[in-house]
Motif scaffolding. Structure first.
Motif, short mmCIF file in Angstrom:
data_model
loop_
_atom_site.label_atom_id
_atom_site.label_comp_id
_atom_site.label_asym_id
_atom_site.label_seq_id
_atom_site.Cartn_x
_atom_site.Cartn_y
_atom_site.Cartn_z
N VAL A 207 -2.77 0.74 14.52
CA VAL A 207 -1.34 1.06 14.47
C VAL A 207 -0.63 -0.13 13.85
N ARG A 208 -0.05 0.06 12.67
CA ARG A 208 0.60 -1.04 11.98
C ARG A 208 1.95 -1.37 12.59
N GLN A 209 2.46 -2.51 12.17
CA GLN A 209 3.75 -2.97 12.70
C GLN A 209 4.89 -2.10 12.22
N GLN A 210 4.85 -1.68 10.95
CA GLN A 210 5.91 -0.86 10.39
C GLN A 210 5.52 0.61 10.46
N SER B 223 7.75 -5.16 18.26
CA SER B 223 8.66 -5.81 17.31
C SER B 223 9.85 -4.90 17.02
N GLY B 224 11.06 -5.46 17.14
CA GLY B 224 12.27 -4.71 16.86
C GLY B 224 12.78 -3.86 18.00
N SER C 291 4.74 -3.30 -2.24
CA SER C 291 5.12 -4.72 -2.22
C SER C 291 6.61 -4.88 -2.02
N GLN C 292 7.27 -3.83 -1.55
CA GLN C 292 8.71 -3.88 -1.38
C GLN C 292 9.10 -3.07 -0.15
N ASP C 293 9.99 -3.58 0.67
CA ASP C 293 10.43 -2.87 1.86
C ASP C 293 11.44 -1.80 1.47
#
Length: 695
Positions: free
Chosen positions: A174-177, A264-265, A692-694
């Motif tokens: 499970v990724r952070q984002q 996170s967040g 490579s970009q949010d």
């Protein structure tokens, strides 16, 4: 101070009641139901890291590595890792790929001599300050060591050396984002993943039951029919969205669950409830591994095991409840009323504000790491243990009221390409057509542009337009609307790019089904867009009357807009950022625009733009529209009182727009579209679609 330390340790234990009961649980938890709705009923899982040393680039980590007395520093030379970075990621950093190999980019050790062993029923928390090696460790375990290299050591899963196939079979990451489609509800999000991830042997009823079990397990029933949402679309809360991300991985019932910064967040209350959920999942015969910065005290008490790292080395590894006792014994007791996680992370952090402070904190971290290594050298699992016999940490627990989930086997055959395509296209259409604001804006944009051009050339009842005016009109019809499509397609692709990368990496589907679902799923919107633009403008400007000319005109316009869409798809798949893709598309489009045959006669082009004109779909569109409007018809020229009839074909020949028959124009535009589609598939298939970009 030494006499006061046992009293402080005992005080911390007394003020930390277990979360199963007591005032702490009632105050800080909204989950009164602790039952397990389904457990992992496969074999017990183990995760073992043996003497791991991992090297990362200097740009990825700024870490200090303490010297191991049993290893020489010469074993770990400085290595240039620039060549390991993909060329498209170097472009995103504005580096020239063929020159970056010559740069002297040093690398450092992110992890050194790390060993541990955890089993099912345990939750291991990896804590430490930034740059301690948490992310590198998760990358190595999950087989995603981007830009780094294992120098020594092994990862063992269930007694076998780790391989990509074994990781995909046993480990869920499970990724952070969160990367979720915002316009789908929670239940629909899980249902579509269940269609892709669960074995073919599952019936629809079993898939639906698994979805409902996950919703119940993660306490998502109140928001099951609410949209997931994102920054721009109102949906579920941040904590609920994080649970949905966990549910996506939990659907296939993995034995090992790894989470990167799951809190996170989130606010402290939501973070506490989320970690309680993870603790409950661990009790369901699963192995849970999470990475955190500095968890608050009530979250810290939920951990079974804690791995405290600093600059890639282990400072403490053992039960969370014994962490204070360990540091107290070595002369670093936790102050009264302090959070142990905060205190000991600060204790082991490297302070780089001044050289003196950096040297002092480095020396302290070196001594703590060497001391712990000496204490656990004789233990097989490398866990620090108290002298007295301690109970098993994180023992497995099952629901007393509900049976275990049936084990269908993780090696069962997954759905094939046909089912993947059917599921993906349904998911794509469901998500897109619920975004009503975007659809309405696109429709209004097409209709407004059609009205502007149409009323500009309106007034055909009184007099006919000149040849030059009509040619300008046809060129604008074919050239203006594709330009608006470029930015929309590129931005949409890049907003989905990270999700695509993660789902391809997890083996949810392959690039082929996604490619066809993406192309066909957008056709309804594409057809509506072209119809809203093309139909009003045709009648307002009084172009060639009749059904056949209109159908030929509309079909060619449809093909040209589709060709522009495929060009944008290929550029978005090739380049790593939105800005680079849009710049590339605009440059290519402007080249096609200028060589389209209206700005300058095609016969007057020199060799380079002449070859560009052969690939310009705008040139072929203009040629086709002019043939539909003028071919085979006389053109009347009024010069004062003299009326001259000129064959329109001769004018088209002079502009070099009549060199190919009309059917060939259609075939050429279709061929250019197929070429862009082929490039799009190749880029999806062979280039990592990591964003490579949010967004």
């Amino acid at each position: 101070m030494a006499e006061k330390a046992p009293e402080e340790t005992q005080l911390w234990k007394e003020t930390a009641p277990q979360d199963d009961s007591g005032l702490q649980d009632s105050l800080f938890s909204s989950e009164s139901d602790n039952s397990l709705y389904f457990t992992y009923s496969g074999q017990s899982n183990t995760l073992e890291v043996r003497d791991l040393t991992y090297q990362v680039g200097a740009g990825d980590s700024r870490s200090w590595i303490p010297q191991d007395p049993h290893n020489s520093p010469a074993i770990f030379p400085q290595v240039d890792l620039a060549s390991q970075v993909p060329w498209f990621e170097q472009l995103a950093q504005f580096k020239i790929p063929w020159l970056s190999r010559d740069t002297k980019d040093s690398s450092e050790l992110g992890i050194q001599n790390l060993s541990f062993k955890v089993r099912s029923g345990q939750m291991l928390a990896i804590i430490g300050s930034s740059g301690c090696g948490r992310d590198s460790l998760l990358d190595v375990i999950t087989g995603r060591d981007h830009g780094g290299k294992m120098k020594s050591g092994q990862i063992w899963i269930n007694g076998q050396p780790s391989t990509p196939q074994l990781v995909r079979k046993c480990v869920a990451h499970v990724r952070q984002q969160e990367q979720l489609l915002p316009n789908l509800t929670v239940r629909e999000t899980l249902a579509f993943v269940a269609q892709l991830r669960l074995p073919k042997t599952f019936s629809q009823a079993q898939r639906d039951k698994r979805v409902e079990d996950v919703i119940a397990e993660l306490r998502l029933r109140p928001c099951a029919d609410t949209r997931v949402g994102n920054t721009y679309v109102r949906g579920v809360s941040g904590g609920e969205r994080r649970r949905v991300s966990i549910g996506v991985q939990l659907l296939w019932n993995p034995g090992i669950l790894i989470l990167d910064e799951p809190t996170s967040g989130l606010d402290s209350f939501t973070a506490h409830n989320l970690v309680r959920t993870l603790s409950r999942l661990a009790k369901g015969n699963r192995l849970v591994l999470i990475s955190l910065h500095q968890p608050r005290s009530d979250i810290f008490r939920l951990f079974d095991l804690v791995l405290l790292m600093t600059s890639g080395t282990t400072v403490y590894l053992g039960p969370a409840q014994h962490m204070v006792q360990y540091f107290t014994e070595i002369g670093h007791p936790c102050p009264r009323y302090s959070n142990p996680a905060d205190f000991y992370v600060d204790l082991t952090s490297i302070d780089r504000r001044t050289k003196e402070q950096e040297a002092a904190t480095m020396e302290k971290a070196r001594s703590l790491a060497a001391l712990f290594l000496e204490k656990v050298r004789d233990f097989d699992d490398h866990l620090w243990k108290t002298e007295e016999k301690t109970p098993d940490v994180g023992g497995c627990a099952t629901s007393p009221t509900l049976p275990k989930d049936t084990d269908y086997g993780t090696s069962a055959e997954l759905p094939g390409a046909t089912q993947q395509f059917a599921t993906l296209i349904r998911r794509h259409i469901s998500n897109d057509f619920r975004d009503l604001p975007t659809l309405l804006i696109h429709g209004a944009e097409a209709f407004l542009m059609s009205l502007i051009i149409g009323f500009l050339f309106y007034g055909h009842d009184s007099k006919s337009h000149s040849f030059v005016d009509t040619a300008a009109l046809l060129f604008m019809i074919g050239a203006l609307i594709p330009f608006n499509v470029i930015l929309d397609v590129v931005s949409k692709c890049h907003s989905e790019r990270a999700m695509l990368y993660y789902e391809l990496e997890d083996g949810l589907y392959t690039s082929g089904p996604y490619f066809f679902a993406k192309i066909l799923g957008e056709l309804p919107e594409h057809c509506a867009y072209v119809a809203i633009y093309g139909m009003p403008i045709y009648w307002l400007t009084n172009l060639q009357p009749g059904l056949d000319p209109f159908l030929l005109h509309f079909t060619l316009l449809w093909l040209v807009v589709f060709c522009c869409r495929t060009m944008a798809l290929a550029a978005a798949a090739l380049l790593p950022t939105f800005h680079m893709s849009s710049f590339f598309c605009n440059a290519l489009y402007n080249s096609f625009y200028l060589t389209g045959g209206f700005m300058i006669n095609l016969n007057n082009l020199w060799i380079v733009p002449a070859w560009i004109a052969k690939l310009s779909f705008l040139r072929w569109c203009f040629s086709g529209l002019m043939q539909i409007q003028f071919s085979g018809r006389p053109y009347i020229v009024q010069l004062g009182n003299i009326t001259i009839s000129v064959s329109a074909d001769e004018i088209l020949d002079s502009m070099h727009l009549n060199s190919y028959p009309l059917y060939a124009v259609y075939l050429i535009v279709i061929g250019i579209s197929c070429g862009f589609l082929f490039l799009d598939y190749l880029f999806l298939r062979f280039i990592k679609q990591k964003s490579s970009q949010d967004w």
